[in-house]
Motif scaffolding. Sequence first.
Motif, PDB file in Angstrom:
ATOM      1  N   VAL A  53    -127.651 -19.715 -17.253  1.00  0.00           N
ATOM      2  CA  VAL A  53    -128.675 -20.746 -17.469  1.00  0.00           C
ATOM      3  C   VAL A  53    -127.964 -22.094 -17.449  1.00  0.00           C
ATOM      4  CG1 VAL A  53    -130.455 -21.638 -19.016  1.00  0.00           C
ATOM      5  CG2 VAL A  53    -130.060 -19.161 -18.857  1.00  0.00           C
ATOM      6  N   ASP A  54    -128.153 -22.828 -16.341  1.00  0.00           N
ATOM      7  CA  ASP A  54    -127.457 -24.107 -16.148  1.00  0.00           C
ATOM      8  C   ASP A  54    -128.366 -25.256 -16.578  1.00  0.00           C
ATOM      9  OD1 ASP A  54    -125.948 -26.225 -15.385  1.00  0.00           O
ATOM     10  OD2 ASP A  54    -125.650 -25.597 -13.304  1.00  0.00           O
ATOM     11  N   ASP A  56    -127.337 -28.207 -17.197  1.00  0.00           N
ATOM     12  CA  ASP A  56    -126.729 -29.465 -16.748  1.00  0.00           C
ATOM     13  C   ASP A  56    -126.999 -29.714 -15.257  1.00  0.00           C
ATOM     14  OD1 ASP A  56    -125.242 -31.780 -17.370  1.00  0.00           O
ATOM     15  OD2 ASP A  56    -123.463 -30.907 -16.466  1.00  0.00           O
ATOM     16  N   ASN A  57    -126.780 -28.694 -14.440  1.00  0.00           N
ATOM     17  CA  ASN A  57    -126.992 -28.755 -12.987  1.00  0.00           C
ATOM     18  C   ASN A  57    -126.277 -29.952 -12.360  1.00  0.00           C
ATOM     19  OD1 ASN A  57    -127.971 -27.800 -10.545  1.00  0.00           O
ATOM     20  ND2 ASN A  57    -129.883 -28.975 -10.672  1.00  0.00           N
ATOM     21  N   THR A  58    -124.965 -30.019 -12.583  1.00  0.00           N
ATOM     22  CA  THR A  58    -124.128 -31.072 -12.021  1.00  0.00           C
ATOM     23  C   THR A  58    -123.052 -30.409 -11.157  1.00  0.00           C
ATOM     24  OG1 THR A  58    -122.752 -30.970 -14.004  1.00  0.00           O
ATOM     25  CG2 THR A  58    -124.497 -32.651 -13.965  1.00  0.00           C
ATOM     26  N   PRO A  59    -122.295 -31.196 -10.377  1.00  0.00           N
ATOM     27  CA  PRO A  59    -121.242 -30.589  -9.545  1.00  0.00           C
ATOM     28  C   PRO A  59    -120.269 -29.715 -10.333  1.00  0.00           C
ATOM     29  CG  PRO A  59    -121.596 -32.841  -8.856  1.00  0.00           C
ATOM     30  CD  PRO A  59    -122.450 -32.643 -10.075  1.00  0.00           C
ATOM     31  N   LEU A  60    -119.916 -30.149 -11.551  1.00  0.00           N
ATOM     32  CA  LEU A  60    -118.950 -29.387 -12.350  1.00  0.00           C
ATOM     33  C   LEU A  60    -119.556 -28.068 -12.846  1.00  0.00           C
ATOM     34  CD1 LEU A  60    -116.008 -29.999 -12.989  1.00  0.00           C
ATOM     35  CD2 LEU A  60    -116.718 -30.820 -15.238  1.00  0.00           C
ATOM     36  N   SER A  61    -120.807 -28.106 -13.289  1.00  0.00           N
ATOM     37  CA  SER A  61    -121.458 -26.869 -13.743  1.00  0.00           C
ATOM     38  C   SER A  61    -121.703 -25.926 -12.572  1.00  0.00           C
ATOM     39  CB  SER A  61    -122.772 -27.184 -14.472  1.00  0.00           C
ATOM     40  OG  SER A  61    -123.736 -27.712 -13.574  1.00  0.00           O
ATOM     41  N   ILE A  76    -123.957 -13.056 -10.246  1.00  0.00           N
ATOM     42  CA  ILE A  76    -124.622 -14.128 -10.985  1.00  0.00           C
ATOM     43  C   ILE A  76    -126.089 -14.273 -10.565  1.00  0.00           C
ATOM     44  CG2 ILE A  76    -124.659 -16.621 -11.419  1.00  0.00           C
ATOM     45  CD1 ILE A  76    -122.400 -15.031 -12.827  1.00  0.00           C
ATOM     46  N   ILE A  77    -126.950 -14.359 -11.570  1.00  0.00           N
ATOM     47  CA  ILE A  77    -128.360 -14.716 -11.368  1.00  0.00           C
ATOM     48  C   ILE A  77    -128.551 -16.049 -12.088  1.00  0.00           C
ATOM     49  CG2 ILE A  77    -130.761 -14.046 -11.768  1.00  0.00           C
ATOM     50  CD1 ILE A  77    -129.731 -11.117 -11.909  1.00  0.00           C
ATOM     51  N   LYS A  78    -128.771 -17.111 -11.295  1.00  0.00           N
ATOM     52  CA  LYS A  78    -128.760 -18.473 -11.855  1.00  0.00           C
ATOM     53  C   LYS A  78    -130.171 -18.962 -12.180  1.00  0.00           C
ATOM     54  CE  LYS A  78    -127.036 -23.149 -10.941  1.00  0.00           C
ATOM     55  NZ  LYS A  78    -126.313 -24.026 -10.011  1.00  0.00           N
ATOM     56  N   TYR A  79    -130.271 -19.624 -13.313  1.00  0.00           N
ATOM     57  CA  TYR A  79    -131.533 -20.248 -13.742  1.00  0.00           C
ATOM     58  C   TYR A  79    -131.283 -21.747 -13.938  1.00  0.00           C
ATOM     59  CZ  TYR A  79    -133.351 -15.579 -14.886  1.00  0.00           C
ATOM     60  OH  TYR A  79    -133.779 -14.277 -14.829  1.00  0.00           O
ATOM     61  N   ILE A  80    -132.077 -22.565 -13.244  1.00  0.00           N
ATOM     62  CA  ILE A  80    -132.020 -24.008 -13.476  1.00  0.00           C
ATOM     63  C   ILE A  80    -132.903 -24.348 -14.670  1.00  0.00           C
ATOM     64  CG2 ILE A  80    -132.433 -26.312 -12.486  1.00  0.00           C
ATOM     65  CD1 ILE A  80    -130.159 -24.747 -11.172  1.00  0.00           C
ATOM     66  N   GLN A  81    -134.097 -23.739 -14.682  1.00  0.00           N
ATOM     67  CA  GLN A  81    -134.999 -23.887 -15.818  1.00  0.00           C
ATOM     68  C   GLN A  81    -134.785 -22.712 -16.768  1.00  0.00           C
ATOM     69  OE1 GLN A  81    -137.124 -26.427 -16.355  1.00  0.00           O
ATOM     70  NE2 GLN A  81    -136.530 -27.466 -14.448  1.00  0.00           N
ATOM     71  N   GLU A  82    -134.698 -23.002 -18.046  1.00  0.00           N
ATOM     72  CA  GLU A  82    -134.479 -21.929 -19.011  1.00  0.00           C
ATOM     73  C   GLU A  82    -135.722 -21.053 -19.123  1.00  0.00           C
ATOM     74  OE1 GLU A  82    -132.947 -21.393 -23.611  1.00  0.00           O
ATOM     75  OE2 GLU A  82    -132.510 -23.227 -22.484  1.00  0.00           O
ATOM     76  N   SER A 103    -126.479 -28.908 -21.559  1.00  0.00           N
ATOM     77  CA  SER A 103    -126.748 -30.202 -20.913  1.00  0.00           C
ATOM     78  C   SER A 103    -125.604 -31.162 -21.253  1.00  0.00           C
ATOM     79  CB  SER A 103    -128.094 -30.769 -21.399  1.00  0.00           C
ATOM     80  OG  SER A 103    -128.104 -30.871 -22.804  1.00  0.00           O
ATOM     81  N   ARG A 104    -125.383 -32.145 -20.379  1.00  0.00           N
ATOM     82  CA  ARG A 104    -124.272 -33.095 -20.496  1.00  0.00           C
ATOM     83  C   ARG A 104    -122.910 -32.387 -20.466  1.00  0.00           C
ATOM     84  NH1 ARG A 104    -124.340 -37.927 -20.838  1.00  0.00           N
ATOM     85  NH2 ARG A 104    -122.327 -37.994 -21.924  1.00  0.00           N
ATOM     86  N   PHE A 105    -122.860 -31.212 -19.818  1.00  0.00           N
ATOM     87  CA  PHE A 105    -121.605 -30.463 -19.714  1.00  0.00           C
ATOM     88  C   PHE A 105    -120.553 -31.268 -18.967  1.00  0.00           C
ATOM     89  CE2 PHE A 105    -119.021 -27.433 -17.135  1.00  0.00           C
ATOM     90  CZ  PHE A 105    -118.366 -26.771 -18.165  1.00  0.00           C
ATOM     91  N   GLU A 106    -120.929 -31.802 -17.780  1.00  0.00           N
ATOM     92  CA  GLU A 106    -119.972 -32.557 -16.974  1.00  0.00           C
ATOM     93  C   GLU A 106    -119.568 -33.853 -17.681  1.00  0.00           C
ATOM     94  OE1 GLU A 106    -119.772 -33.066 -12.363  1.00  0.00           O
ATOM     95  OE2 GLU A 106    -121.019 -34.712 -13.133  1.00  0.00           O
ATOM     96  N   GLY A 107    -120.546 -34.558 -18.239  1.00  0.00           N
ATOM     97  CA  GLY A 107    -120.257 -35.824 -18.916  1.00  0.00           C
ATOM     98  C   GLY A 107    -119.314 -35.641 -20.089  1.00  0.00           C
ATOM     99  N   ASP A 108    -119.565 -34.599 -20.885  1.00  0.00           N
ATOM    100  CA  ASP A 108    -118.693 -34.339 -22.042  1.00  0.00           C
ATOM    101  C   ASP A 108    -117.292 -33.926 -21.607  1.00  0.00           C
ATOM    102  OD1 ASP A 108    -120.705 -34.966 -23.759  1.00  0.00           O
ATOM    103  OD2 ASP A 108    -121.239 -32.890 -24.261  1.00  0.00           O
TER     104      ASP A 108
END
Length: 402
Positions: A53-54, A56-61, A76-82, A103-108
């Motif tokens: 469950v992503d 953040d949905n950023t390049p790093l995530s 992997i089964i990816k979810y953008i929306q939880e 959320s804010r994974f890349e920023g942090d």
Amino acid sequence: MKEFFRLLKREFKLFFSNSTLRTVFFVAPIFYATLLGFVYQSGKVENTPVLVVDRDNTPLSNQLTEMLDDNKSIRIIKYIQEPLSIKDEVIRHEAAAVVIIPSRFEGDMLQKKYPELNVYINTGNVLTANFASKALQLTIGTFSAGASIKALQKAGMPAAKAATQYEPFKANYITLFNTTGNYLIFMWPAMLAVVLQQVILLAMAVSFAAEFQRGSFVKEYVKMKKWAFPTMLIKVIPIWVSSVLIVGIYYFMHMIFRVPMPEGIFNFILLTAVFVGSVSFLGVFISILIPDALKATQILMVIASPAFIISGFTWPLSAMPAFVQFIANIIPLTPFLQAFKILLIQKGSVELTFPYLKHLSILLVVYAIIGWIALKIKLWFIFKKAAPQEIALEGASEEEVE
């Protein structure tokens, strides 16, 4: 001696003319060996579903998700929306784990605020949970190390120094015994031993009990009434001969499924011979003790059914209560599997199996002695009850036939 061979020939004839015994002793082991071989053929669990469950949905995530997907052990089964219910999604996809990227994974990460990933492991199935957990730890650990080193490099630190700053000391983890974690090598041969014990006990359950039940024992064994141990041998020799055939088939199937053979093959043959002997004498003792064939079968199945669980092969004996350890130690499968693990999986020295071989030998001798005593008493009671005239008549009729 002539009477011994006559009865031995009769026993072989009875054994091979009994369609139920033939099926149990020959078809069942081959069927189970083939079925279990195909069940564990892959050796390892691969493409185990894992939900990501992503938030953040950023390049790093996305990079982390791609790295997870590159691991062959998981899919992997990816979810953008939880999803509304993560638990329901886990059950629907039979997922072994869920990775929540905050959320804010890349920023942090960029601001060195050390974001936290939450990984939920589905321990509904311990085996797949362990495989998934191991794969996730490896991939996430690699990603974390790479990201930290890259951040230090961006701050102007040389790559070699950045690696030492992140990892002040190096730990090398080296696996021993079945290094690939191949479940076929671990489980399949052990299950073949379980099946072999099962079919020997089933065959032995009806050996004496069936003769007592149909009343043919007095007629056939009148000349052997003083020879308890040779009478036992007449019953077990067909089982021993048939067991050699089954072990030969198992050897052939080892080659089909490409499972390595144990170290010290001659010691393994000796170990198997003592195992077969102790199991057959246990069956003899119960068959003599319980004159009803059905009841003897039921009792032996009660003994055999939990044998693998309490053998210490998958769960240590030391973690079991004392009374369970006692029960496990009087079942021949327990010492056999302990020695078998040393020879096949751990590839240990033959000398390490000697305590288990001694254990099996003691069981063989004990079951042979108590079986002999039980048969001696049984023979005395049977022939005491039988009318002397009936025994004499039966003995005379046998001489006429000869």
